[in-house]
Design a protein around this motif. Structure first.
Motif, PDB file in Angstrom:
ATOM      1  N   TRP A 167     -49.198 -26.052 -80.204  1.00 13.26           N
ATOM      2  CA  TRP A 167     -47.913 -26.883 -80.437  1.00 13.26           C
ATOM      3  C   TRP A 167     -47.761 -28.019 -79.714  1.00 13.26           C
ATOM      4  CZ3 TRP A 167     -44.521 -27.220 -76.471  1.00 13.26           C
ATOM      5  CH2 TRP A 167     -44.300 -26.109 -75.635  1.00 13.26           C
ATOM      6  N   ARG A 168     -46.762 -28.823 -80.143  1.00 14.03           N
ATOM      7  CA  ARG A 168     -46.368 -29.955 -79.391  1.00 14.03           C
ATOM      8  C   ARG A 168     -45.019 -30.308 -79.803  1.00 14.03           C
ATOM      9  NH1 ARG A 168     -50.383 -33.247 -82.785  1.00 14.03           N
ATOM     10  NH2 ARG A 168     -49.586 -33.578 -85.047  1.00 14.03           N
TER      11      ARG A 168
ATOM     12  N   GLY B 252     -43.996 -38.608 -73.348  1.00 10.28           N
ATOM     13  CA  GLY B 252     -42.575 -37.815 -73.519  1.00 10.28           C
ATOM     14  C   GLY B 252     -42.842 -36.498 -74.277  1.00 10.28           C
ATOM     15  N   TRP B 253     -43.929 -36.260 -74.696  1.00  8.11           N
ATOM     16  CA  TRP B 253     -44.285 -35.232 -75.404  1.00  8.11           C
ATOM     17  C   TRP B 253     -44.724 -34.033 -74.497  1.00  8.11           C
ATOM     18  CZ3 TRP B 253     -44.471 -34.402 -81.201  1.00  8.11           C
ATOM     19  CH2 TRP B 253     -43.955 -35.413 -81.968  1.00  8.11           C
ATOM     20  N   VAL B 254     -44.370 -32.724 -75.120  1.00  6.88           N
ATOM     21  CA  VAL B 254     -44.857 -31.482 -74.256  1.00  6.88           C
ATOM     22  C   VAL B 254     -46.188 -30.919 -75.250  1.00  6.88           C
ATOM     23  CG1 VAL B 254     -44.368 -29.318 -73.192  1.00  6.88           C
ATOM     24  CG2 VAL B 254     -42.657 -31.043 -73.319  1.00  6.88           C
ATOM     25  N   TYR B 255     -47.205 -30.555 -74.659  1.00  2.00           N
ATOM     26  CA  TYR B 255     -48.445 -30.092 -75.329  1.00  2.00           C
ATOM     27  C   TYR B 255     -48.830 -28.738 -75.022  1.00  2.00           C
ATOM     28  CZ  TYR B 255     -48.694 -34.930 -76.888  1.00  2.00           C
ATOM     29  OH  TYR B 255     -48.630 -36.221 -77.225  1.00  2.00           O
ATOM     30  N   SER B 256     -49.090 -27.751 -76.000  1.00  2.00           N
ATOM     31  CA  SER B 256     -49.574 -26.381 -75.565  1.00  2.00           C
ATOM     32  C   SER B 256     -50.930 -26.231 -76.327  1.00  2.00           C
ATOM     33  CB  SER B 256     -48.669 -25.361 -75.878  1.00  2.00           C
ATOM     34  OG  SER B 256     -49.435 -24.181 -75.729  1.00  2.00           O
ATOM     35  N   PHE B 257     -52.050 -25.814 -75.467  1.00  2.04           N
ATOM     36  CA  PHE B 257     -53.257 -25.419 -76.059  1.00  2.04           C
ATOM     37  C   PHE B 257     -53.773 -24.456 -75.624  1.00  2.04           C
ATOM     38  CE2 PHE B 257     -52.883 -30.146 -74.603  1.00  2.04           C
ATOM     39  CZ  PHE B 257     -53.205 -30.782 -75.707  1.00  2.04           C
ATOM     40  N   ASP B 258     -54.788 -23.704 -76.452  1.00  3.15           N
ATOM     41  CA  ASP B 258     -55.495 -22.515 -76.210  1.00  3.15           C
ATOM     42  C   ASP B 258     -56.360 -22.882 -74.997  1.00  3.15           C
ATOM     43  OD1 ASP B 258     -57.445 -20.608 -76.245  1.00  3.15           O
ATOM     44  OD2 ASP B 258     -57.059 -20.043 -78.271  1.00  3.15           O
ATOM     45  N   PRO B 259     -56.262 -22.139 -74.141  1.00  2.37           N
ATOM     46  CA  PRO B 259     -57.244 -22.378 -72.649  1.00  2.37           C
ATOM     47  C   PRO B 259     -58.673 -22.484 -72.964  1.00  2.37           C
ATOM     48  CG  PRO B 259     -55.285 -20.868 -72.221  1.00  2.37           C
ATOM     49  CD  PRO B 259     -55.251 -21.004 -73.713  1.00  2.37           C
ATOM     50  N   LYS B 260     -59.039 -21.707 -73.990  1.00  2.00           N
ATOM     51  CA  LYS B 260     -60.339 -21.759 -74.310  1.00  2.00           C
ATOM     52  C   LYS B 260     -60.802 -23.289 -74.979  1.00  2.00           C
ATOM     53  CE  LYS B 260     -60.667 -16.749 -74.860  1.00  2.00           C
ATOM     54  NZ  LYS B 260     -61.002 -15.816 -75.889  1.00  2.00           N
ATOM     55  N   GLY B 261     -60.189 -24.063 -75.443  1.00  2.00           N
ATOM     56  CA  GLY B 261     -60.370 -25.181 -76.202  1.00  2.00           C
ATOM     57  C   GLY B 261     -61.071 -24.718 -77.717  1.00  2.00           C
TER      58      GLY B 261
END
Length: 574
Positions: A329-330, A310-319
């Motif tokens: 962010w989450r 139930g969480w939304v996560y955002s990542f740098d596409p480069k890892g």
């Protein structure tokens, strides 16, 4: 067709729906409708090796907003007489995958109920990706996926392929029902070649797929998908993003593979894993069937995943450069006191919908497996420029200490009886929330003013946001403020997402009806009175069977799949 009569006072009463504006990430002085999502999508599509009016992935572009370009798209057709029906082709017996169009071909995920190829009659259950000729609906080839021997815990009977592929040039990528990521040759064996590196296909018949490479997430990453594997992949450059569908056990009492990856970035040319993340871990509620979204916010590229916790996560596409993810962010999309109860009886939800990017914001709704039935839902507009935990609130233990993310409970974050508390998060990124934050307020609110669980993804244009919930309400909101304009009761569950094209909005439901509305905030223009009942102003057309998937438009043709048939719908040239 039944419709609930909705008075003008009820329309006005929608303003009482709990909409909480919190932060504003966009320019308030911007003219309404100045942002053109269709132009944004078509500009991205123009960078791919596909036709300029194609729709080559779920949502058309990596921002996932289903607003294609089209001209003279019909609002009337008849599947019995064939009026405005260019062609129709048999699918399987159950179809949940959304159509995709690229380079003269249409791709649809389904099961093997159609029995299209000789070696697999319709009595053999498979997950099938079908490729049709867009000109006449002729089946070109089928990629067949036999059922997993572990049974319904991993591969539920008859569900087929429930996701959509991504197409660029002569390659198509998708997630199979067996938990593999497959890269196929769009030309199949029609080009007279068995393209590799994979060349061990059982035959080179023209009606079967030519596999380029395949990556088994269950074998290589230890994933234990729940009931099915379903993710409509997307790309940024040469990087492919995948949700693995890692989930709970057959008994629904625990997570068999808590250390397995939930989110993966891969080299799309080779299938090599670039980085993984397992953030949902032991907090996964059921399955993980959402799809990733990509956008650039404030100059920072981001890949956004919705987790099964139930969480939304955002990542740098480069890892992080070391094979792991770099979290940006989450966001917790459930109230902290919401509780997950087996079988859908609780108020805590996971996320099946795909996050959508619109003018610098991210939109997503929560929901559950449709078999869990109706219930309380939430729709969020999120500012993706903040960092860290950007949830609306934070949880604290009885000593007043913040409960760390890693120690959050799976079923309920905050239990008041244990003297735990909730406090506002000063770093919150919620721009607005649509729905009721507590079960008490939800139960005290009229049906038409509730936001229910949703499997659907929003579509937004001219600052008008549309979403269908599983209880059958179709909502129209102000995308910038969350203010409700109107709702329409379809009197049938909807698994689908809206299509916005030209100045029209289309949505399908479980009864097989496709409702068509003008693109307007005005309820008097969106709906019309027919013998004392309100109906969509542009009509309702029945497709003869349930419409679980989402309509699309490509090259000025409307494509709608019902449970067993794909229709290409086109008006005569003017």
């Amino acid at each position: 067709m039944m419709n609930r009569t909705l008075s003008m006072s009820a329309w006005l009463g929608l303003a009482a729906l709990m909409v909480v504006p919190l932060t504003v990430a966009q320019d308030k002085a911007k003219k309404p409708g100045a942002y053109d999502p269709t132009a944004v999508a078509m500009a991205e599509i123009a960078t791919l090796k596909v036709g300029k009016l194609d729709w080559p992935q779920w949502g058309g572009s990596s921002g996932r907003n289903n607003t294609p370009q089209g001209v003279n798209i019909p609002v009337t057709w008849d599947i019995e007489s064939g009026k405005n029906v260019k062609w129709q082709s048999n699918l399987g017996s159950q179809t949940y995958g959304n159509p995709v169009a690229a380079n003269g071909k249409i791709y649809v995920g389904t099961n093997n109920g159609g029995g299209h190829i000789k070696r697999y009659p319709a009595t053999v259950d498979l997950g099938c990706m079908l490729c049709f000729d867009a000109t006449n609906g002729k089946l070109l080839w089928q990629h067949s996926n036999p059922k997993l021997t572990t049974g319904r815990v991993h591969d539920w009977p008859l569900q087929g392929i429930c996701d959509s592929p991504y197409v660029d040039g002569k390659r198509v990528w998708y997630v199979t029902s067996r938990g593999t990521v497959a890269c196929l040759d769009t030309e199949g064996f029609y080009d007279g070649k068995n393209n590799g590196p994979y060349t061990a296909e059982p035959n080179e018949n023209k009606d079967e797929a030519d596999v380029i490479w395949s990556f088994d997430m269950m074998k290589e990453l230890g994933v234990s998908q729940h009931n099915m594997c379903s993710c409509s992949v997307t790309c940024a450059g040469e990087v492919l993003f995948v949700n693995t569908s890692n989930g709970v056990s057959f008994e629904h009492l625990g997570i068999p593979a808590p250390k397995a990856a939930s989110f993966v970035a891969m080299d799309r040319n080779t299938g090599k894993v670039l980085w993984t993340d397992r953030s949902p871990a032991t907090a996964i509620l059921h399955g993980q069937w959402s799809s990733p979204t990509y956008g650039v916010f404030g100059g920072q590229p981001q890949v956004v995943f919705a987790g099964g916790d139930g969480w939304v996560y955002s990542f740098d596409p480069k890892g992080d450069g070391k094979g792991g993810a770099k979290l940006l962010w989450r966001f917790d999309a459930n109230p902290k006191e919401a509780k997950w109860i087996l079988g859908g009886r609780g108020t805590r939800n996971n996320i099946i919908a795909t996050p959508v990017v619109y003018d610098g914001m991210v939109y997503v709704a929560v929901g559950q497996d449709p078999e869990h039935g109706e219930g309380m839902g939430h729709l969020w507009a999120i500012d993706p420029t903040k960092r860290g935990d950007t949830s609306p609130t934070k949880a604290y233990d009885k000593a007043g200490k913040e409960i760390p993310f890693e120690k959050r409970r799976r079923l309920q974050n905050v239990i008041a009886k244990e003297m735990e508390t909730i406090k506002p998060n000063p770093n919150h990124a919620d721009i607005w929330h649509y729905g009721q934050m507590t079960e008490e307020k939800y139960n005290a609110t009229d049906f038409e003013q509730q936001m229910h669980r949703s499997c659907g993804t929003v579509a937004i244009k001219n600052d008008l946001l549309y979403i269908a919930d599983f209880s059958g309400l179709f909502h129209c909101l102000d995308a910038r403020t969350g203010k409700p304009h109107w709702t329409y009761d379809m009197f049938a569950a909807s698994w689908a997402s809206p299509l916005i094209v030209e100045d029209k909005v289309y949505i399908g439901d479980e009864d097989g009806d496709v409702a068509i509305f003008p693109l307007t905030a005005d309820p008097k223009k969106a709906l019309k009175d027919v013998n004392g009942e309100l109906e969509p102003a542009l009509g309702v057309i029945n497709m003869g069977n349930s419409v679980y998937s989402t309509p699309i438009v490509a090259n000025n043709v409307l494509y709608i799949a019902n449970k067993s048939t794909l229709f290409a719908i086109k008006a005569p040239a003017k």
